[in-house]
Write an enzyme that holds these catalytic residues in place. Structure first.
Site, PDB file in Angstrom:
ATOM      1  N   GLU A  33      16.565   7.853  -7.148  1.00  0.00           N
ATOM      2  CA  GLU A  33      15.794   8.407  -6.032  1.00  0.00           C
ATOM      3  C   GLU A  33      16.067   9.907  -5.938  1.00  0.00           C
ATOM      4  N   THR A  41       8.609   7.054   1.455  1.00  0.00           N
ATOM      5  CA  THR A  41       7.667   7.576   2.447  1.00  0.00           C
ATOM      6  C   THR A  41       7.752   6.756   3.723  1.00  0.00           C
ATOM      7  N   SER A 140       3.274   7.815  -3.282  1.00  0.00           N
ATOM      8  CA  SER A 140       2.089   8.662  -3.092  1.00  0.00           C
ATOM      9  C   SER A 140       2.460   9.875  -2.238  1.00  0.00           C
ATOM     10  N   GLY A 180      -4.716   9.390  11.034  1.00  0.00           N
ATOM     11  CA  GLY A 180      -5.334  10.226  12.057  1.00  0.00           C
ATOM     12  C   GLY A 180      -5.282   9.586  13.434  1.00  0.00           C
ATOM     13  N   GLU A 198     -14.663  13.491  11.252  1.00  0.00           N
ATOM     14  CA  GLU A 198     -14.697  12.398  10.268  1.00  0.00           C
ATOM     15  C   GLU A 198     -15.987  12.497   9.458  1.00  0.00           C
ATOM     16  N   ASP A 306       2.222   2.184  -4.108  1.00  0.00           N
ATOM     17  CA  ASP A 306       1.146   3.168  -3.916  1.00  0.00           C
ATOM     18  C   ASP A 306       0.703   3.835  -5.217  1.00  0.00           C
ATOM     19  N   LEU A 313      -0.024   0.187   1.328  1.00  0.00           N
ATOM     20  CA  LEU A 313       0.702  -0.401   2.448  1.00  0.00           C
ATOM     21  C   LEU A 313       2.109  -0.754   2.012  1.00  0.00           C
ATOM     22  N   HIS A 438       0.160 -21.361  26.761  1.00  0.00           N
ATOM     23  CA  HIS A 438      -0.560 -20.694  27.848  1.00  0.00           C
ATOM     24  C   HIS A 438       0.442 -20.061  28.808  1.00  0.00           C
TER      25      HIS A 438
HETATM   26  P1  FAD Z   1       7.012   5.513  -1.461  1.00  0.00           P
HETATM   27  O1  FAD Z   1       7.418   4.934  -0.173  1.00  0.00           O
HETATM   28  O2  FAD Z   1       6.176   6.730  -1.448  1.00  0.00           O
HETATM   29  O3  FAD Z   1       8.359   5.778  -2.257  1.00  0.00           O
HETATM   30  C1  FAD Z   1       8.397   6.434  -3.478  1.00  0.00           C
HETATM   31  C2  FAD Z   1       9.778   7.030  -3.671  1.00  0.00           C
HETATM   32  O4  FAD Z   1       9.894   7.480  -5.009  1.00  0.00           O
HETATM   33  C3  FAD Z   1      10.050   8.246  -2.789  1.00  0.00           C
HETATM   34  O5  FAD Z   1      11.265   8.061  -2.095  1.00  0.00           O
HETATM   35  C4  FAD Z   1      10.137   9.401  -3.782  1.00  0.00           C
HETATM   36  O6  FAD Z   1      11.071  10.406  -3.371  1.00  0.00           O
HETATM   37  C5  FAD Z   1      10.608   8.695  -5.034  1.00  0.00           C
HETATM   38  N1  FAD Z   1      10.263   9.366  -6.292  1.00  0.00           N
HETATM   39  C6  FAD Z   1       9.039   9.795  -6.690  1.00  0.00           C
HETATM   40  N2  FAD Z   1       9.089  10.302  -7.932  1.00  0.00           N
HETATM   41  C7  FAD Z   1      10.388  10.199  -8.336  1.00  0.00           C
HETATM   42  C8  FAD Z   1      11.069  10.556  -9.524  1.00  0.00           C
HETATM   43  N3  FAD Z   1      10.429  11.064 -10.583  1.00  0.00           N
HETATM   44  N4  FAD Z   1      12.410  10.336  -9.587  1.00  0.00           N
HETATM   45  C9  FAD Z   1      13.072   9.783  -8.529  1.00  0.00           C
HETATM   46  N5  FAD Z   1      12.468   9.420  -7.394  1.00  0.00           N
HETATM   47  C10 FAD Z   1      11.135   9.614  -7.296  1.00  0.00           C
HETATM   48  N6  FAD Z   1       2.267   1.399   5.542  1.00  0.00           N
HETATM   49  C11 FAD Z   1       2.351   0.249   6.242  1.00  0.00           C
HETATM   50  O7  FAD Z   1       2.299  -0.830   5.643  1.00  0.00           O
HETATM   51  N7  FAD Z   1       2.507   0.248   7.601  1.00  0.00           N
HETATM   52  C12 FAD Z   1       2.570   1.395   8.303  1.00  0.00           C
HETATM   53  O8  FAD Z   1       2.721   1.361   9.525  1.00  0.00           O
HETATM   54  C13 FAD Z   1       2.466   2.619   7.608  1.00  0.00           C
HETATM   55  N8  FAD Z   1       2.520   3.797   8.275  1.00  0.00           N
HETATM   56  C14 FAD Z   1       2.454   4.964   7.578  1.00  0.00           C
HETATM   57  C15 FAD Z   1       2.499   6.151   8.290  1.00  0.00           C
HETATM   58  C16 FAD Z   1       2.430   7.361   7.627  1.00  0.00           C
HETATM   59  C17 FAD Z   1       2.486   8.653   8.411  1.00  0.00           C
HETATM   60  C18 FAD Z   1       2.350   7.376   6.199  1.00  0.00           C
HETATM   61  C19 FAD Z   1       2.324   8.669   5.457  1.00  0.00           C
HETATM   62  C20 FAD Z   1       2.293   6.205   5.488  1.00  0.00           C
HETATM   63  C21 FAD Z   1       2.339   4.979   6.170  1.00  0.00           C
HETATM   64  N9  FAD Z   1       2.259   3.755   5.495  1.00  0.00           N
HETATM   65  C22 FAD Z   1       2.317   2.588   6.199  1.00  0.00           C
HETATM   66  C23 FAD Z   1       2.122   3.684   4.031  1.00  0.00           C
HETATM   67  C24 FAD Z   1       3.481   3.394   3.364  1.00  0.00           C
HETATM   68  O9  FAD Z   1       4.393   4.403   3.746  1.00  0.00           O
HETATM   69  C25 FAD Z   1       3.335   3.362   1.857  1.00  0.00           C
HETATM   70  O10 FAD Z   1       2.333   2.426   1.494  1.00  0.00           O
HETATM   71  C26 FAD Z   1       4.649   2.941   1.193  1.00  0.00           C
HETATM   72  O11 FAD Z   1       5.686   3.833   1.519  1.00  0.00           O
HETATM   73  C27 FAD Z   1       4.497   2.862  -0.325  1.00  0.00           C
HETATM   74  O12 FAD Z   1       5.701   2.465  -0.887  1.00  0.00           O
HETATM   75  P2  FAD Z   1       6.121   2.864  -2.379  1.00  0.00           P
HETATM   76  O13 FAD Z   1       7.460   2.248  -2.569  1.00  0.00           O
HETATM   77  O14 FAD Z   1       5.034   2.532  -3.308  1.00  0.00           O
HETATM   78  O15 FAD Z   1       6.232   4.459  -2.371  1.00  0.00           O
HETATM   79  P1  NAD Z   2      -7.382   6.725   5.204  1.00  0.00           P
HETATM   80  O1  NAD Z   2      -8.012   6.446   3.907  1.00  0.00           O
HETATM   81  O2  NAD Z   2      -6.978   5.607   6.082  1.00  0.00           O
HETATM   82  O3  NAD Z   2      -8.338   7.642   6.092  1.00  0.00           O
HETATM   83  C1  NAD Z   2      -8.854   8.836   5.646  1.00  0.00           C
HETATM   84  C2  NAD Z   2     -10.074   9.154   6.492  1.00  0.00           C
HETATM   85  O4  NAD Z   2     -10.479  10.467   6.199  1.00  0.00           O
HETATM   86  C3  NAD Z   2     -11.249   8.233   6.197  1.00  0.00           C
HETATM   87  O5  NAD Z   2     -11.815   7.830   7.414  1.00  0.00           O
HETATM   88  C4  NAD Z   2     -12.192   9.127   5.390  1.00  0.00           C
HETATM   89  O6  NAD Z   2     -13.547   8.779   5.557  1.00  0.00           O
HETATM   90  C5  NAD Z   2     -11.885  10.486   5.978  1.00  0.00           C
HETATM   91  N1  NAD Z   2     -12.149  11.623   5.094  1.00  0.00           N
HETATM   92  C6  NAD Z   2     -11.921  11.719   3.766  1.00  0.00           C
HETATM   93  N2  NAD Z   2     -12.237  12.953   3.317  1.00  0.00           N
HETATM   94  C7  NAD Z   2     -12.651  13.662   4.407  1.00  0.00           C
HETATM   95  C8  NAD Z   2     -13.094  14.994   4.603  1.00  0.00           C
HETATM   96  N3  NAD Z   2     -13.132  15.856   3.597  1.00  0.00           N
HETATM   97  N4  NAD Z   2     -13.440  15.367   5.857  1.00  0.00           N
HETATM   98  C9  NAD Z   2     -13.377  14.491   6.893  1.00  0.00           C
HETATM   99  N5  NAD Z   2     -12.965  13.218   6.761  1.00  0.00           N
HETATM  100  C10 NAD Z   2     -12.600  12.808   5.533  1.00  0.00           C
HETATM  101  O7  NAD Z   2      -6.143   7.686   4.852  1.00  0.00           O
HETATM  102  P2  NAD Z   2      -4.966   8.225   5.762  1.00  0.00           P
HETATM  103  O8  NAD Z   2      -5.235   7.987   7.190  1.00  0.00           O
HETATM  104  O9  NAD Z   2      -4.675   9.590   5.282  1.00  0.00           O
HETATM  105  O10 NAD Z   2      -3.780   7.272   5.321  1.00  0.00           O
HETATM  106  C11 NAD Z   2      -3.338   7.238   3.952  1.00  0.00           C
HETATM  107  C12 NAD Z   2      -2.794   5.905   3.584  1.00  0.00           C
HETATM  108  O11 NAD Z   2      -1.599   5.615   4.282  1.00  0.00           O
HETATM  109  C13 NAD Z   2      -3.786   4.814   3.895  1.00  0.00           C
HETATM  110  O12 NAD Z   2      -4.227   4.270   2.676  1.00  0.00           O
HETATM  111  C14 NAD Z   2      -3.049   3.812   4.687  1.00  0.00           C
HETATM  112  O13 NAD Z   2      -3.136   2.543   4.090  1.00  0.00           O
HETATM  113  C15 NAD Z   2      -1.601   4.272   4.705  1.00  0.00           C
HETATM  114  N6  NAD Z   2      -1.144   4.171   6.109  1.00  0.00           N
HETATM  115  C16 NAD Z   2      -1.073   2.948   6.674  1.00  0.00           C
HETATM  116  C17 NAD Z   2      -0.730   2.831   8.007  1.00  0.00           C
HETATM  117  C18 NAD Z   2      -0.671   1.487   8.630  1.00  0.00           C
HETATM  118  O14 NAD Z   2      -0.685   0.506   7.919  1.00  0.00           O
HETATM  119  N7  NAD Z   2      -0.599   1.388   9.946  1.00  0.00           N
HETATM  120  C19 NAD Z   2      -0.472   3.958   8.760  1.00  0.00           C
HETATM  121  C20 NAD Z   2      -0.583   5.187   8.154  1.00  0.00           C
HETATM  122  C21 NAD Z   2      -0.911   5.275   6.818  1.00  0.00           C
END
Ligand code: FAD
Ligand code: NAD
Length: 459
Positions: A33, A41, A140, A180, A198, A306, A313, A438
């Protein structure tokens, strides 16, 4: 050269879960890591800090907006730095938790950035690590607008939005997707004027259309405002904030705010991994292509989460982490991609699983839908939270559940009844006849199930 059975690159919910499961399966495992903390993330700048701030801001907004109705009058003040400090403590507790789990399961942590030097060997700093199996779980990153790079001060990604030093007076959110609406809700509750731009003609466009429209109305009641079918074409940072040029139905306009949150999606992250040294090439979406067993072009190199195709997710990444660790250990895991739930943690929450009405129709499936409004649910009445509904979609001939969509407090918990119904191929009769306590919000699911082929009782 240190040699392992399995080396995992990335300690997010995909990678750290794969590492633990592989170790539980008796394999000798290391996880590399680059970030100083484990959890990826999701834990550091995603799911957990955002849900922590959603919880704090919801508590505040509830007391402010509904306290008096419940007979509770309080003089409320926001201590934003305490709120942010609490969020950091929540995150760091889980950071320690993963460290502890790695110790307990004898997973070796290697700190640093991994890069391939050949298909079996990785370089991390000046260390070489080799493995029989490699799992890429590098996740991602936020996608910027091409003409407006993040400075994380005024043009911010979700990462910047989780680390503001004060509540801005005004916030423009570009992209009314899940990030958002979640982070926009946080700052709107805390007093910011939050406006969305949007691109599509509805918010959270992957939701069932009816749910998306209903959801928008509820958010509008909370003061959030939306410009739909609108494109940002240019932007600049000014002394007081940002100015964005927007285009709607062919006419241009401009919008200003203190801060612009760009939340237009995330993209796979493979920077500096030197995939070419492993002879792996990305697909057109810049994802790592894999077969159904998560194998890349190299059968001993797997990819999950991702960085591959599918919903971005945390639970999808973790399910794939368990599956790939089991595959490596010779087991035959299965992930039901048709039953992965999706939750938007706003207030009320929006949760869905399975097909939307539009998807079912596009597939040519004969369907019947059942709706039940929270206005007729007694628990919602006690809570004073009657905005919302349950929508079920069933196959007209087999009566199997095809999709469940909920807007309700705790929808993210309620949705798992639908997950289990899909997983066990239940009919909506099974759902309608199963006893539901209920008064609960879950009774709205039972009523919606009744509404499909018979009639609900309470409407
Ligand atoms: P990541 O969590 O992105 O982990 C990848 C890891 O790899 C990182 O720690 C990075 O530092 C490490 N890494 C990358 N390249 C290298 C390298 N070359 N060498 C060593 N380490 C490296 N999903 C949900 O299901 N529910 C939610 O409520 C939700 N809320 C979110 C809110 C926000 C603001 C954001 C941004 C995302 C949210 N997501 C949510 C999405 C969720 O965070 C991602 O889908 C999830 O983290 C993906 O997991 P991953 O293990 O694939 O990658
Ligand atoms: P998203 O794909 O959910 O939403 C992006 C939005 O931006 C869409 O509505 C799209 O139509 C719009 N858009 C795209 N290009 C645009 C432009 N140029 N101008 C205006 N609108 C535009 O992506 P996100 O909200 O950035 O989230 C990223 C990822 O993180 C998602 O795939 C989501 O699965 C994950 N995530 C999940 C959760 C959760 O599960 N509760 C929370 C946060 C993030």
């Amino acid at each position: 050269v240190e040699t392992y059975d399995v080396v995992v690159i990335g300690a997010g919910p995909g990678g750290y879960v794969a590492a633990i499961r592989a170790a539980q399966n008796g394999l000798n495992v290391a996880c590399i890591e680059k970030n100083p903390e484990l959890g990826g993330t999701c834990l550091n700048v995603g799911c957990i800090p955002s849900k922590s701030l959603l919880q704090s801001s919801e508590l505040y907004a509830h007391m402010r907006d509904h306290g008096a109705d419940h007979g509770i009058n309080a003089d409320l003040k926001i201590d934003f730095s305490q709120m942010m400090g609490r969020k950091e403590r929540v995150v760091s507790t889980f950071n320690q938790g993963i460290k502890g789990l790695f110790r307990k399961n004898k997973v070796t942590t290697i700190a640093g950035h991994a890069q391939f030097i050949d298909p079996h060997t990785l370089q991390v700093g000046d260390q070489h690590v080799s493995a029989r199996h490699i799992i890429i779980a590098t996740g991602s990153e936020p996608t910027p607008l091409p003409f407006l790079p993040f400075d994380e001060q005024k043009i911010i990604s979700s990462t910047g939005a989780l680390a503001l030093s004060a509540v801005p007076e005004s916030l423009i959110v570009v992209g009314a997707g899940v990030i958002g609406v979640e982070l926009g809700s946080v700052y709107a509750r805390l007093g910011a004027k939050v406006h969305f731009i949007e691109f599509m003609d509805r918010i959270c466009p992957t939701l069932d259309t009816q749910i998306s429209k209903e959801f928008q109305k509820i958010l509008e009641k909370q003061g959030l405002t939306f410009d739909l079918s609108t494109k940002v074409t240019a932007g600049e940072v000014t002394d007081s904030g940002v100015e964005l040029t927007v285009e709607k139905e062919g006419s241009a306009g401009s919008l200003t705010a203190n801060i612009a949150l760009i939340a237009v999606g995330r993209r796979p992250f493979v920077d500096g991994l030197a995939l070419d040294k492993a002879q792996i090439t990305l697909n057109a979406q810049k994802q790592i292509p894999v077969n159904p067993s998560f194998q890349t072009a190299q059968p001993h190199i797997f990819a999950i989460g991702d960085v591959i195709d599918g919903p971005m997710l945390a639970h999808k990444a973790s399910d794939e982490g368990v599956a790939v660790a089991d595959l490596i250990a010779g087991k035959t895991p299965h992930i039901n991609y048709a039953a992965i739930p999706n939750v938007v943690y706003t207030y009320p929450e929006v949760a869905s699983v399975g097909l939307t009405e539009q998807e079912a129709k596009e597939m040519g499936l004969p369907i019947k839908t059942g709706l039940f409004s929270l206005k007729a649910n007694s628990r919602a009445g006690c809570m004073g939270e009657t905005d919302g509904l349950v929508k079920l979609i069933a196959h007209e001939a087999t009566h199997h559940l095809l999709g469940m969509h909920i807007i309700a407090p705790h929808a993210g918990e309620l949705i798992h009844e639908g997950v289990m119904a899909l997983q066990t191929r239940s009919t909506v009769h099974t759902m309608a006849t199963a006893s539901h306590a209920h008064p609960t919000l879950a009774e709205a699911i039972k009523e919606a199930a009744h509404a499909i082929f018979e009639k609900p009782i309470h409407i």
